[in-house]
Design an enzyme around this catalytic site. Structure first.
Site, PDB file in Angstrom:
ATOM      1  N   ARG A 163      23.312  38.998  43.383  1.00 30.23           N
ATOM      2  CA  ARG A 163      23.245  38.225  44.635  1.00 30.23           C
ATOM      3  C   ARG A 163      23.900  36.843  44.478  1.00 30.23           C
ATOM      4  O   ARG A 163      24.518  36.335  45.405  1.00 30.23           O
ATOM      5  CB  ARG A 163      21.776  38.087  45.059  1.00 30.23           C
ATOM      6  N   ARG A 174      22.436  39.048  56.835  1.00 31.42           N
ATOM      7  CA  ARG A 174      22.044  38.648  55.474  1.00 31.42           C
ATOM      8  C   ARG A 174      21.524  37.221  55.500  1.00 31.42           C
ATOM      9  O   ARG A 174      21.985  36.402  56.306  1.00 31.42           O
ATOM     10  CB  ARG A 174      23.248  38.663  54.537  1.00 31.42           C
ATOM     11  N   LEU A 188      21.531  33.657  53.998  1.00 28.08           N
ATOM     12  CA  LEU A 188      22.517  32.889  53.224  1.00 28.08           C
ATOM     13  C   LEU A 188      21.860  32.185  52.044  1.00 28.08           C
ATOM     14  O   LEU A 188      20.747  31.684  52.151  1.00 28.08           O
ATOM     15  CB  LEU A 188      23.182  31.837  54.112  1.00 28.08           C
ATOM     16  N   ASN A 232      23.421  30.075  64.035  1.00 33.83           N
ATOM     17  CA  ASN A 232      23.091  31.506  64.107  1.00 33.83           C
ATOM     18  C   ASN A 232      22.569  31.817  65.500  1.00 33.83           C
ATOM     19  O   ASN A 232      21.926  30.980  66.130  1.00 33.83           O
ATOM     20  CB  ASN A 232      21.990  31.811  63.073  1.00 33.83           C
ATOM     21  N   HIS A 257      20.008  34.421  67.417  1.00 27.57           N
ATOM     22  CA  HIS A 257      18.899  35.322  67.064  1.00 27.57           C
ATOM     23  C   HIS A 257      18.310  35.923  68.337  1.00 27.57           C
ATOM     24  O   HIS A 257      18.089  35.205  69.313  1.00 27.57           O
ATOM     25  CB  HIS A 257      17.823  34.544  66.291  1.00 27.57           C
ATOM     26  N   ASP A 291      19.174  26.892  58.112  1.00 27.95           N
ATOM     27  CA  ASP A 291      18.706  26.163  56.930  1.00 27.95           C
ATOM     28  C   ASP A 291      18.307  27.192  55.871  1.00 27.95           C
ATOM     29  O   ASP A 291      18.675  28.363  55.981  1.00 27.95           O
ATOM     30  CB  ASP A 291      17.588  25.172  57.301  1.00 27.95           C
ATOM     31  N   GLY A 322      15.543  28.651  55.264  1.00 25.99           N
ATOM     32  CA  GLY A 322      14.562  29.668  55.646  1.00 25.99           C
ATOM     33  C   GLY A 322      15.204  30.808  56.426  1.00 25.99           C
ATOM     34  O   GLY A 322      16.407  30.838  56.659  1.00 25.99           O
ATOM     35  N   ASP A 356      15.663  32.137  59.843  1.00 27.90           N
ATOM     36  CA  ASP A 356      15.606  31.785  61.275  1.00 27.90           C
ATOM     37  C   ASP A 356      14.669  30.599  61.550  1.00 27.90           C
ATOM     38  O   ASP A 356      13.963  30.578  62.559  1.00 27.90           O
ATOM     39  CB  ASP A 356      15.168  33.014  62.108  1.00 27.90           C
TER      40      ASP A 356
HETATM   41  C1  GAR Z   1      22.690  40.186  68.079  1.00 28.41           C
HETATM   42  O1  GAR Z   1      21.765  40.552  69.067  1.00 28.41           O
HETATM   43  C2  GAR Z   1      22.128  39.090  67.203  1.00 28.41           C
HETATM   44  O2  GAR Z   1      21.260  38.239  67.881  1.00 28.41           O
HETATM   45  C3  GAR Z   1      21.381  39.893  66.164  1.00 28.41           C
HETATM   46  O3  GAR Z   1      22.238  40.979  65.895  1.00 28.41           O
HETATM   47  C4  GAR Z   1      22.919  41.329  67.091  1.00 28.41           C
HETATM   48  C5  GAR Z   1      24.384  41.505  66.753  1.00 28.41           C
HETATM   49  O4  GAR Z   1      25.074  42.016  67.847  1.00 28.41           O
HETATM   50  N1  GAR Z   1      21.143  39.099  65.017  1.00 28.41           N
HETATM   51  C6  GAR Z   1      19.999  39.150  64.335  1.00 28.41           C
HETATM   52  O5  GAR Z   1      19.095  39.918  64.600  1.00 28.41           O
HETATM   53  C7  GAR Z   1      19.906  38.170  63.181  1.00 28.41           C
HETATM   54  N2  GAR Z   1      18.566  37.967  62.769  1.00 28.41           N
HETATM   55  P1  GAR Z   1      26.654  42.027  67.883  1.00 28.41           P
HETATM   56  O6  GAR Z   1      27.150  42.542  66.528  1.00 28.41           O
HETATM   57  O7  GAR Z   1      26.976  42.987  68.984  1.00 28.41           O
HETATM   58  O8  GAR Z   1      27.114  40.624  68.161  1.00 28.41           O
END
Ligand code: GAR
Length: 212
Positions: free
Chosen positions: A64, A90, A92, A106, A108, A140, A142, A144
């Site tokens: 990793r 992933r 970071l 990010n 979420h 950061d 953590g 999310d």
């Molecule tokens: C999105 O809904 C994003 O919020 C989520 O993955 C999806 C990707 O969609 N991310 C997470 O859950 C991160 N914790 P996309 O590839 O169609 O943009």
């Protein structure tokens, strides 16, 4: 503002950013797309647009720390002003966070701090909440947990499945993420790399929940 977008999957958020750039509503330039998955559909889309792509795979048993170093080197080689995680699944490590302090955001699919992690829409359904949505935040150390820049809410309907709820959330993600990137580009949202204090977000970025 030069942006590198990190992806793992479909890339609908990447498409939304590109559409906003094309429409002139997001003053950013995507200088590269980096994926941890070779087969991510997002890569194909990026290649079709002539955006440079890189793959930094992480397989079971891989080191990793080495992966974090490679990811950091690839992203840094593209010299972005901002790094955007758009469906990058992933966590970071320190090297990338230290290379771009306060310059990684990010999207979420939940209203943080509720339902962090990999399954925001499923967890919102399991939690029985009547409102969910999406959050754009600074990354950061953590999962999310970084300072929240903007959120948009959507109702959770009685007959929602994970897919219907996630689709409704994604409609808002596709509006919110390009707007936040634009606000950062024009200096309306200030990211403070020294203190990582919660920035002042434009209140018009947040959406209200429709009456149900
Ligand atoms: C999105 O809904 C994003 O919020 C989520 O993955 C999806 C990707 O969609 N991310 C997470 O859950 C991160 N914790 P996309 O590839 O169609 O943009």
């Amino acid at each position: 503002m030069d942006v590198v977008v990190l992806v793992s999957g479909r890339g609908s958020n990447l498409r939304a950013i590109c559409s906003a750039i094309d429409a002139g509503t997001c003053h950013a330039n995507i200088v590269g797309v980096v994926s941890d998955r070779k087969k991510a559909a997002a890569l194909e889309f990026a290649e079709g647009r002539g955006i440079p792509t890189r793959v930094v795979s992480l397989r079971k048993g891989d080191d990793r720390n080495a992966w974090n170093d490679s990811l950091t080197a690839e992203v840094a080689s593209l010299e972005p002003d901002l790094v955007v995680l758009a469906g990058f699944m992933r966590v970071l490590g320190a090297p990338l966070l230290e290379r771009f302090p306060g310059r990684i955001i990010n999207v979420h699919p939940a209203l943080l701090p509720s339902f962090p992690g990999h399954s925001g829409p499923q967890d919102a359904l399991d939690g029985g909440v009547r409102v969910s949505g999406c959050t754009v935040h600074i990354v950061d150390t953590g999962v999310d947990t970084g300072p929240i820049l903007a959120q948009a809410a959507v109702p959770v309907l009685a007959d929602d499945t994970v897919d219907t709820l996630h689709s409704r959330i994604q409609v808002q993600e596709h509006r919110l993420l390009p707007r936040v990137i634009h606000q950062i580009a024009i200096g309306a949202i200030t990211l403070d790399p020294l203190t990582m204090s919660t920035p002042v977000a434009d209140p018009t970025l947040s959406l209200s929940v429709p009456d149900i």
